[in-house]
Design a protein around this motif. Sequence first.
Motif, PDB file in Angstrom:
ATOM      1  N   SER A   1     120.443  38.838  31.442  1.00 48.43           N
ATOM      2  CA  SER A   1     120.174  40.266  31.612  1.00 48.43           C
ATOM      3  C   SER A   1     120.103  41.007  30.287  1.00 48.43           C
ATOM      4  O   SER A   1     119.305  41.940  30.121  1.00 48.43           O
ATOM      5  CB  SER A   1     121.245  40.902  32.503  1.00 48.43           C
ATOM      6  OG  SER A   1     121.254  40.295  33.786  1.00 48.43           O
ATOM      7  N   GLU A   2     120.927  40.607  29.340  1.00 44.77           N
ATOM      8  CA  GLU A   2     120.965  41.249  28.029  1.00 44.77           C
ATOM      9  C   GLU A   2     119.606  41.227  27.340  1.00 44.77           C
ATOM     10  O   GLU A   2     119.245  42.132  26.599  1.00 44.77           O
ATOM     11  CB  GLU A   2     121.995  40.525  27.148  1.00 44.77           C
ATOM     12  CG  GLU A   2     122.335  41.223  25.864  1.00 44.77           C
ATOM     13  CD  GLU A   2     123.327  42.344  26.063  1.00 44.77           C
ATOM     14  OE1 GLU A   2     123.385  43.228  25.192  1.00 44.77           O
ATOM     15  OE2 GLU A   2     124.031  42.342  27.085  1.00 44.77           O
TER      16      GLU A   2
ATOM     17  N   LEU B   1     117.044  47.404  38.103  1.00 43.30           N
ATOM     18  CA  LEU B   1     116.733  46.316  37.174  1.00 43.30           C
ATOM     19  C   LEU B   1     117.888  45.337  37.064  1.00 43.30           C
ATOM     20  O   LEU B   1     117.700  44.178  36.691  1.00 43.30           O
ATOM     21  CB  LEU B   1     116.410  46.879  35.785  1.00 43.30           C
ATOM     22  CG  LEU B   1     115.149  47.743  35.668  1.00 43.30           C
ATOM     23  CD1 LEU B   1     115.020  48.279  34.255  1.00 43.30           C
ATOM     24  CD2 LEU B   1     113.908  46.946  36.054  1.00 43.30           C
ATOM     25  N   GLY B   2     119.097  45.781  37.410  1.00 41.31           N
ATOM     26  CA  GLY B   2     120.262  44.923  37.287  1.00 41.31           C
ATOM     27  C   GLY B   2     120.371  43.865  38.355  1.00 41.31           C
ATOM     28  O   GLY B   2     121.148  42.917  38.207  1.00 41.31           O
ATOM     29  N   CYS B   3     119.608  44.004  39.449  1.00 39.61           N
ATOM     30  CA  CYS B   3     119.664  42.974  40.492  1.00 39.61           C
ATOM     31  C   CYS B   3     118.301  42.749  41.133  1.00 39.61           C
ATOM     32  O   CYS B   3     117.611  41.808  40.801  1.00 39.61           O
ATOM     33  CB  CYS B   3     120.709  43.317  41.560  1.00 39.61           C
ATOM     34  SG  CYS B   3     120.900  41.985  42.780  1.00 39.61           S
ATOM     35  N   GLY B   4     117.891  43.614  42.067  1.00 35.78           N
ATOM     36  CA  GLY B   4     116.705  43.329  42.883  1.00 35.78           C
ATOM     37  C   GLY B   4     115.430  43.157  42.083  1.00 35.78           C
ATOM     38  O   GLY B   4     114.695  42.182  42.271  1.00 35.78           O
ATOM     39  N   ILE B   5     115.150  44.092  41.172  1.00 30.91           N
ATOM     40  CA  ILE B   5     113.916  44.012  40.393  1.00 30.91           C
ATOM     41  C   ILE B   5     113.992  42.839  39.417  1.00 30.91           C
ATOM     42  O   ILE B   5     113.028  42.095  39.227  1.00 30.91           O
ATOM     43  CB  ILE B   5     113.661  45.335  39.646  1.00 30.91           C
ATOM     44  CG1 ILE B   5     113.616  46.520  40.625  1.00 30.91           C
ATOM     45  CG2 ILE B   5     112.365  45.247  38.852  1.00 30.91           C
ATOM     46  CD1 ILE B   5     112.551  46.423  41.691  1.00 30.91           C
ATOM     47  N   GLN B   6     115.160  42.665  38.802  1.00 32.95           N
ATOM     48  CA  GLN B   6     115.368  41.520  37.918  1.00 32.95           C
ATOM     49  C   GLN B   6     115.162  40.207  38.664  1.00 32.95           C
ATOM     50  O   GLN B   6     114.574  39.249  38.148  1.00 32.95           O
ATOM     51  CB  GLN B   6     116.790  41.578  37.347  1.00 32.95           C
ATOM     52  CG  GLN B   6     117.214  40.351  36.565  1.00 32.95           C
ATOM     53  CD  GLN B   6     118.594  40.510  35.952  1.00 32.95           C
ATOM     54  OE1 GLN B   6     118.710  40.740  34.767  1.00 32.95           O
ATOM     55  NE2 GLN B   6     119.642  40.391  36.762  1.00 32.95           N
TER      56      GLN B   6
ATOM     57  N   GLY C   1     123.981  49.666  39.410  1.00 33.86           N
ATOM     58  CA  GLY C   1     124.322  50.915  38.759  1.00 33.86           C
ATOM     59  C   GLY C   1     123.706  51.072  37.383  1.00 33.86           C
ATOM     60  O   GLY C   1     123.489  50.099  36.657  1.00 33.86           O
ATOM     61  N   ALA C   2     123.431  52.319  37.024  1.00 31.08           N
ATOM     62  CA  ALA C   2     123.016  52.683  35.667  1.00 31.08           C
ATOM     63  C   ALA C   2     123.738  53.972  35.312  1.00 31.08           C
ATOM     64  O   ALA C   2     123.890  54.860  36.153  1.00 31.08           O
ATOM     65  CB  ALA C   2     121.509  52.881  35.580  1.00 31.08           C
TER      66      ALA C   2
ATOM     67  N   VAL D   1     123.515  52.546  29.805  1.00 35.03           N
ATOM     68  CA  VAL D   1     123.668  51.143  30.185  1.00 35.03           C
ATOM     69  C   VAL D   1     123.167  50.906  31.604  1.00 35.03           C
ATOM     70  O   VAL D   1     123.236  51.788  32.466  1.00 35.03           O
ATOM     71  CB  VAL D   1     125.135  50.676  30.077  1.00 35.03           C
ATOM     72  CG1 VAL D   1     125.604  50.666  28.630  1.00 35.03           C
ATOM     73  CG2 VAL D   1     126.065  51.528  30.936  1.00 35.03           C
ATOM     74  N   VAL D   2     122.660  49.698  31.812  1.00 40.87           N
ATOM     75  CA  VAL D   2     122.412  49.156  33.144  1.00 40.87           C
ATOM     76  C   VAL D   2     123.511  48.133  33.392  1.00 40.87           C
ATOM     77  O   VAL D   2     123.887  47.380  32.484  1.00 40.87           O
ATOM     78  CB  VAL D   2     121.021  48.499  33.235  1.00 40.87           C
ATOM     79  CG1 VAL D   2     120.862  47.741  34.552  1.00 40.87           C
ATOM     80  CG2 VAL D   2     119.936  49.556  33.094  1.00 40.87           C
ATOM     81  N   LEU D   3     124.034  48.103  34.606  1.00 40.33           N
ATOM     82  CA  LEU D   3     125.109  47.182  34.936  1.00 40.33           C
ATOM     83  C   LEU D   3     124.551  45.946  35.625  1.00 40.33           C
ATOM     84  O   LEU D   3     123.703  46.050  36.518  1.00 40.33           O
ATOM     85  CB  LEU D   3     126.144  47.868  35.823  1.00 40.33           C
ATOM     86  CG  LEU D   3     126.732  49.161  35.244  1.00 40.33           C
ATOM     87  CD1 LEU D   3     127.807  49.725  36.169  1.00 40.33           C
ATOM     88  CD2 LEU D   3     127.309  48.929  33.852  1.00 40.33           C
ATOM     89  N   ALA D   4     125.020  44.784  35.195  1.00 35.42           N
ATOM     90  CA  ALA D   4     124.542  43.500  35.697  1.00 35.42           C
ATOM     91  C   ALA D   4     125.711  42.722  36.298  1.00 35.42           C
ATOM     92  O   ALA D   4     126.874  43.084  36.089  1.00 35.42           O
ATOM     93  CB  ALA D   4     123.883  42.713  34.561  1.00 35.42           C
TER      94      ALA D   4
END
Length: 368
Positions: free
Chosen positions: A317-318, A165-170, A63-64, A83-86
């Motif tokens: 993530s931060e 960015l919070g999961c798959g791309i990260q 989520g963002a 915010v992006v959620l991690a």
Amino acid sequence: MKTLAAVVESVKQPFQLEHIDLPEPGDDEVLVRIVGVGLCHTDLASKDGLIDAPFPNVFGHEGAGIVEKVGSRVSKVAPGDHVVLAPAFDGTCPHCLHGEPMYCDQFFALNFQADPDGPHAEREHGGRARLGYFGQSSFAHYAVVNQRSTIKVRKDVPLKLLGPLGCGIQTGAGTVMNGIRPKAGSTMAVIGMGPVGLAAIMAAQVCGCTTLIAIDQVDARLDTARELGATHVINTRQAGNLGEAIRAIAPRGVDAIVDAAGVNALIGAAIGGLAILGHVALVAVPSAAGKPLELPWLTFLLAGQSVQGYIEGNAISEVFIPQLIDLYRQGRFPFDRLISFYPFHDIEQAVADQHAGKIIKAVLEMEA
């Protein structure tokens, strides 16, 4: 507060949109209005029972959105912040304290909702649905999250893009940048050109890999990999022996292999193309929990090779998500090219299209 959410009633049942009543944010929690949320393989794995999850449930973990309300002890973000959620972590275990929150002692319990007394939402037709999937349950117009899972981001980038960015791309990018850390001029092969694998390709190019091999069975995805930095491609439907095909490109073998496909036979075949002191990075979730991976024991021993699993790209993530956004703005990490947008109410169509390989990464846009 009431919000529209996608609820899954039980294992393998479809997403159904309904209104739920969210609890008020606690002292260290944040209410976020979701703008966009990625559809991840892990969501579907939990939905289909491949990874344990309680039901009924509100999934979603890429989520963002925009902060709407904060608890009394929240100091990290303020209303109006993007915010992006991690993923969730406890912040107190030895791994968290050593800067390894992705390996938090409570990672599974927090992110896969192991606590039966964890957060719930009241459903409009009676009963309750579980909340807190990966600390967020962001398949909804609003989500309540612990402040630790909120990553404040700059406002000059389209917010609806940023959820993955919070999961798959990260995961894909971080496995390369934070885990393997390839030297400029090194060689790498990536198996599986989904969003995770393509993120690994882009990250490897940023790191300066000069031989970068994309491996998949779909020509269109291999073409995308070339456009994003792959120097060579191998279609597994056409390659007889994958290890030999890799060595035809890199005669001494590749320094690293990233598996983003989760196909046992492909990993085993690709290992034949691994160089002395080469490293295998396991990223994909296997098709069944407890499924073994067989390795050529003596070869690994004599060649000093290694294999390691990576969660969330070994990323803090931060720190890492803002870095990826900066690379995106510089034109060096064009992850937006992977994304196809769907209205939230078309979530089942997005699932079908992603499963059929018609798209690479679905992102659900929340309607006003």
